[in-house]
Design a protein around this motif. Structure first.
Motif, mmCIF file in Angstrom:
data_model
loop_
_atom_site.group_PDB
_atom_site.id
_atom_site.type_symbol
_atom_site.label_atom_id
_atom_site.label_comp_id
_atom_site.label_asym_id
_atom_site.label_seq_id
_atom_site.Cartn_x
_atom_site.Cartn_y
_atom_site.Cartn_z
ATOM 1 N N THR A 134 0.859 -1.320 -0.046
ATOM 2 C CA THR A 134 0.132 0.034 0.099
ATOM 3 C C THR A 134 0.752 1.217 -0.023
ATOM 4 O O THR A 134 0.292 2.338 -0.009
ATOM 5 C CB THR A 134 -0.840 0.085 1.285
ATOM 6 O OG1 THR A 134 -0.219 -0.274 2.490
ATOM 7 C CG2 THR A 134 -2.052 -0.809 1.095
ATOM 8 N N MET B 97 -6.493 4.573 5.837
ATOM 9 C CA MET B 97 -6.069 3.115 5.988
ATOM 10 C C MET B 97 -6.396 2.865 7.441
ATOM 11 O O MET B 97 -6.963 1.737 7.882
ATOM 12 C CB MET B 97 -5.047 2.901 5.580
ATOM 13 C CG MET B 97 -4.570 1.195 5.686
ATOM 14 S SD MET B 97 -3.292 1.038 4.392
ATOM 15 C CE MET B 97 -2.242 -0.265 5.305
ATOM 16 N N LEU C 48 -10.111 2.940 8.682
ATOM 17 C CA LEU C 48 -10.669 1.759 8.217
ATOM 18 C C LEU C 48 -10.611 0.466 8.863
ATOM 19 O O LEU C 48 -11.439 -0.288 9.424
ATOM 20 C CB LEU C 48 -10.675 1.709 6.647
ATOM 21 C CG LEU C 48 -11.281 0.423 6.167
ATOM 22 C CD1 LEU C 48 -12.800 0.718 6.352
ATOM 23 C CD2 LEU C 48 -11.035 0.470 4.594
ATOM 24 N N GLY D 124 -5.929 -1.887 1.623
ATOM 25 C CA GLY D 124 -4.881 -2.162 2.648
ATOM 26 C C GLY D 124 -5.617 -2.347 4.112
ATOM 27 O O GLY D 124 -5.131 -3.053 4.993
ATOM 28 N N GLY D 125 -6.673 -1.275 4.186
ATOM 29 C CA GLY D 125 -7.339 -1.165 5.443
ATOM 30 C C GLY D 125 -7.878 -2.512 5.853
ATOM 31 O O GLY D 125 -8.020 -3.255 7.039
ATOM 32 N N ILE D 126 -8.626 -2.991 4.814
ATOM 33 C CA ILE D 126 -9.574 -4.505 4.783
ATOM 34 C C ILE D 126 -8.288 -5.524 5.104
ATOM 35 O O ILE D 126 -8.518 -6.204 6.305
ATOM 36 C CB ILE D 126 -10.250 -4.718 3.731
ATOM 37 C CG1 ILE D 126 -11.503 -3.865 3.610
ATOM 38 C CG2 ILE D 126 -10.709 -6.353 4.005
ATOM 39 C CD1 ILE D 126 -12.102 -3.938 2.395
ATOM 40 N N LEU D 127 -7.243 -5.698 4.489
ATOM 41 C CA LEU D 127 -6.101 -6.668 4.788
ATOM 42 C C LEU D 127 -5.567 -6.263 6.247
ATOM 43 O O LEU D 127 -5.506 -7.504 6.981
ATOM 44 C CB LEU D 127 -5.245 -6.486 3.736
ATOM 45 C CG LEU D 127 -5.635 -7.243 2.345
ATOM 46 C CD1 LEU D 127 -4.378 -6.749 1.341
ATOM 47 C CD2 LEU D 127 -5.819 -8.510 2.411
ATOM 48 N N MET D 128 -5.286 -5.179 6.609
ATOM 49 C CA MET D 128 -4.756 -4.664 7.879
ATOM 50 C C MET D 128 -5.810 -5.424 8.938
ATOM 51 O O MET D 128 -5.360 -5.897 10.149
ATOM 52 C CB MET D 128 -4.500 -3.308 7.910
ATOM 53 C CG MET D 128 -3.248 -3.063 9.223
ATOM 54 S SD MET D 128 -1.792 -4.019 9.134
ATOM 55 C CE MET D 128 -0.778 -3.272 8.421
ATOM 56 N N ALA D 129 -7.044 -4.824 8.857
ATOM 57 C CA ALA D 129 -8.066 -5.600 9.894
ATOM 58 C C ALA D 129 -8.004 -6.921 9.809
ATOM 59 O O ALA D 129 -8.005 -7.640 10.980
ATOM 60 C CB ALA D 129 -9.571 -4.851 9.585
ATOM 61 N N LEU E 157 -5.656 -8.974 9.098
ATOM 62 C CA LEU E 157 -4.363 -9.490 9.791
ATOM 63 C C LEU E 157 -4.403 -9.201 11.241
ATOM 64 O O LEU E 157 -3.728 -10.018 12.411
ATOM 65 C CB LEU E 157 -3.125 -8.930 9.120
ATOM 66 C CG LEU E 157 -1.690 -9.195 9.864
ATOM 67 C CD1 LEU E 157 -1.436 -10.619 9.765
ATOM 68 C CD2 LEU E 157 -0.485 -8.146 9.172
ATOM 69 N N LEU E 158 -4.846 -8.193 11.962
ATOM 70 C CA LEU E 158 -5.149 -7.735 13.369
ATOM 71 C C LEU E 158 -5.972 -8.947 14.064
ATOM 72 O O LEU E 158 -5.611 -9.319 15.023
ATOM 73 C CB LEU E 158 -5.584 -6.346 13.510
ATOM 74 C CG LEU E 158 -5.407 -5.675 14.717
ATOM 75 C CD1 LEU E 158 -3.990 -5.551 14.981
ATOM 76 C CD2 LEU E 158 -5.895 -4.285 14.467
ATOM 77 N N LEU E 159 -7.227 -9.005 13.302
ATOM 78 C CA LEU E 159 -7.992 -10.132 13.975
ATOM 79 C C LEU E 159 -7.093 -11.578 14.041
ATOM 80 O O LEU E 159 -7.340 -12.249 15.001
ATOM 81 C CB LEU E 159 -9.227 -10.119 13.245
ATOM 82 C CG LEU E 159 -10.039 -8.879 13.166
ATOM 83 C CD1 LEU E 159 -11.145 -9.099 12.327
ATOM 84 C CD2 LEU E 159 -10.612 -8.756 14.460
ATOM 85 N N LEU F 220 -3.620 0.908 15.974
ATOM 86 C CA LEU F 220 -4.322 -0.501 15.565
ATOM 87 C C LEU F 220 -4.752 -1.384 16.417
ATOM 88 O O LEU F 220 -5.902 -1.615 16.513
ATOM 89 C CB LEU F 220 -3.172 -1.229 14.611
ATOM 90 C CG LEU F 220 -3.082 -0.563 13.353
ATOM 91 C CD1 LEU F 220 -1.995 -1.427 12.519
ATOM 92 C CD2 LEU F 220 -4.330 -0.699 12.308
#
Lengths: 207, 169
Positions: A38, A60, A63, B10-15, B17-19, B134
């Motif tokens: 990203t 980002m 979100l 990126g935001g969805i993927l990072m969420a 990964l965090l979960l 995060l």
């Protein structure tokens, strides 16, 4: 000596219940790949946000937090995760936050994105990382003095506690609110021409 | 081939990964990325964890993040070589040239100083963009929300003071 210590690092992780060494490496690999893919490790994205010329980082982040807060709540409810709240120590949080914010603006990196920039060849970030290691050393050596600055431990309050009995509604409002904020922040981008030049050539060759 | 991900991808993927990291299927703990620094300092300067209370305190978290970070270096490197094609050696970021100056010495000195301060700040606050923003805010931790607010305000104020408002010629 150093090799022994690095071996200790791996055995510590292996003996802990927080995922196997391979799982932790895998989490790290994905973390690095997402940040790299990203481009949010870039100076233009982080310092650019401080100059309000780029909003990819806050969009980002908000979100990700919004979605993860809702998902995490239900994971915890189902017994598949637990909360690990950081203690509220006002002196440390406020003073640390100010120092961190100033440094992040000038460096254009944070501790997570820095190493990923080094991995793509940024020499200035490597120099900053040496400064960071010295910062870690100073903090370790003078921990007793820093601890005074951090102040009293005020426990681990959370927003959910303040709305006891309405946790599900609270987390939905919180999470959806953050997602809406992330969409509402206008998209601005500060590009690195040096990065894009190479990309143009590639796109030409892709065709 | 897609060379860049958008902010929402990126935001969805990072969420996710965090979960995964939080869940018992993954690591059963938050994602953090600043405790490893004093841990590495302890290794490099060969400090005995028994003699330094802080090293003892971060012994487990530092090791976890240290291994995570090795994975992150590899993930960043592989992605920069094969996907984003952004690997190149450089000393001064383009944005620094545009909004600050063209001096190698200036960039390196400021990098060193800000790198030092970044870790002092993160360790004082007990977290960074990963640990507080995060992981912390996803748990609705008040400590992390205060940290987030202070950092956001400081970023914008410092950005206004430190950089030029118009790009250099």
């Amino acid at each position: 000596m150093i090799l022994d210590r690095i071996e200790t690092m791996f055995t510590t992780v292996a003996n802990e219940p927080h995922g196997s060494v391979w799982t932790v490496l895998f989490i790290g690999f994905l973390f690095g790949a997402i940040i790299q893919y990203t481009r949010v490790d870039k100076f233009e994205k982080i310092a650019g946000f401080a100059m309000l010329r780029d909003t990819v980082v806050p969009k980002m982040l908000f979100l990700a937090i919004g979605l993860a807060s809702i998902g995490l709540y239900f994971l915890v409810e189902a017994g598949y995760a637990s909360y690990h709240i950081k203690p509220l120590m006002l002196g440390g949080i406020v003073l640390g936050g100010i120092i961190f914010g100033v440094a992040m603006t000038i460096f254009g990196k944070c501790p997570g994105t820095g190493p990923i920039s080094i991995a793509e060849g940024r020499i200035d970030v490597l120099v900053g990382a040496i400064g960071g290691i010295l910062g870690g050393l100073v903090f370790t050596l003078y921990f007793d003095k820093f601890k005074v600055l951090m102040g009293e431990n005020l426990g681990k309050p959370t927003l959910l506690e303040y709305f006891e009995g309405h946790e599900t509604l609270t987390i939905l409002i919180f999470g959806i609110g953050l997602v809406i904020i992330s969409i509402m922040i206008p998209l601005r981008q500060e590009f690195d021409e040096a990065d894009l030049e190479k990309l143009k050539e590639l796109e030409e060759s892709d065709k | 081939m897609k060379r860049r991900l958008s902010w929402w991808q990126g935001g969805i993927l990072m969420a996710l990964l965090l979960l995964f990291t939080f869940s018992t299927f993954g690591a059963g703990r938050p994602l953090g990325a600043s405790t490893y620094v004093p841990y590495f300092a302890g290794i490099l300067f060969d400090l005995d964890p028994e003699k330094y209370p802080y090293l003892k305190e971060v012994h487990n978290a530092g090791a976890w993040e240290g291994v995570m970070l090795l994975g992150a270096l590899l993930g960043g490197f592989v992605t920069s070589i094969f996907i984003t094609k952004s690997f190149r050696l450089s000393v001064i970021p383009t944005g620094w040239k545009k909004y600050k100056n063209n001096s190698v010495v200036s960039r390196l000195v400021w990098s060193f100083v800000s790198g030092f301060l970044l870790i002092i700040g993160a360790r004082l606050a007990g977290g960074c963009t990963s640990g507080h923003f995060l992981s912390g805010m996803s748990q609705t931790a008040i400590s992390s929300m205060i940290f987030g607010g202070v950092v956001l305000v400081t970023l914008v104020v410092t950005g206004k003071i430190f950089y030029k408002s118009e790009a250099n010629e």
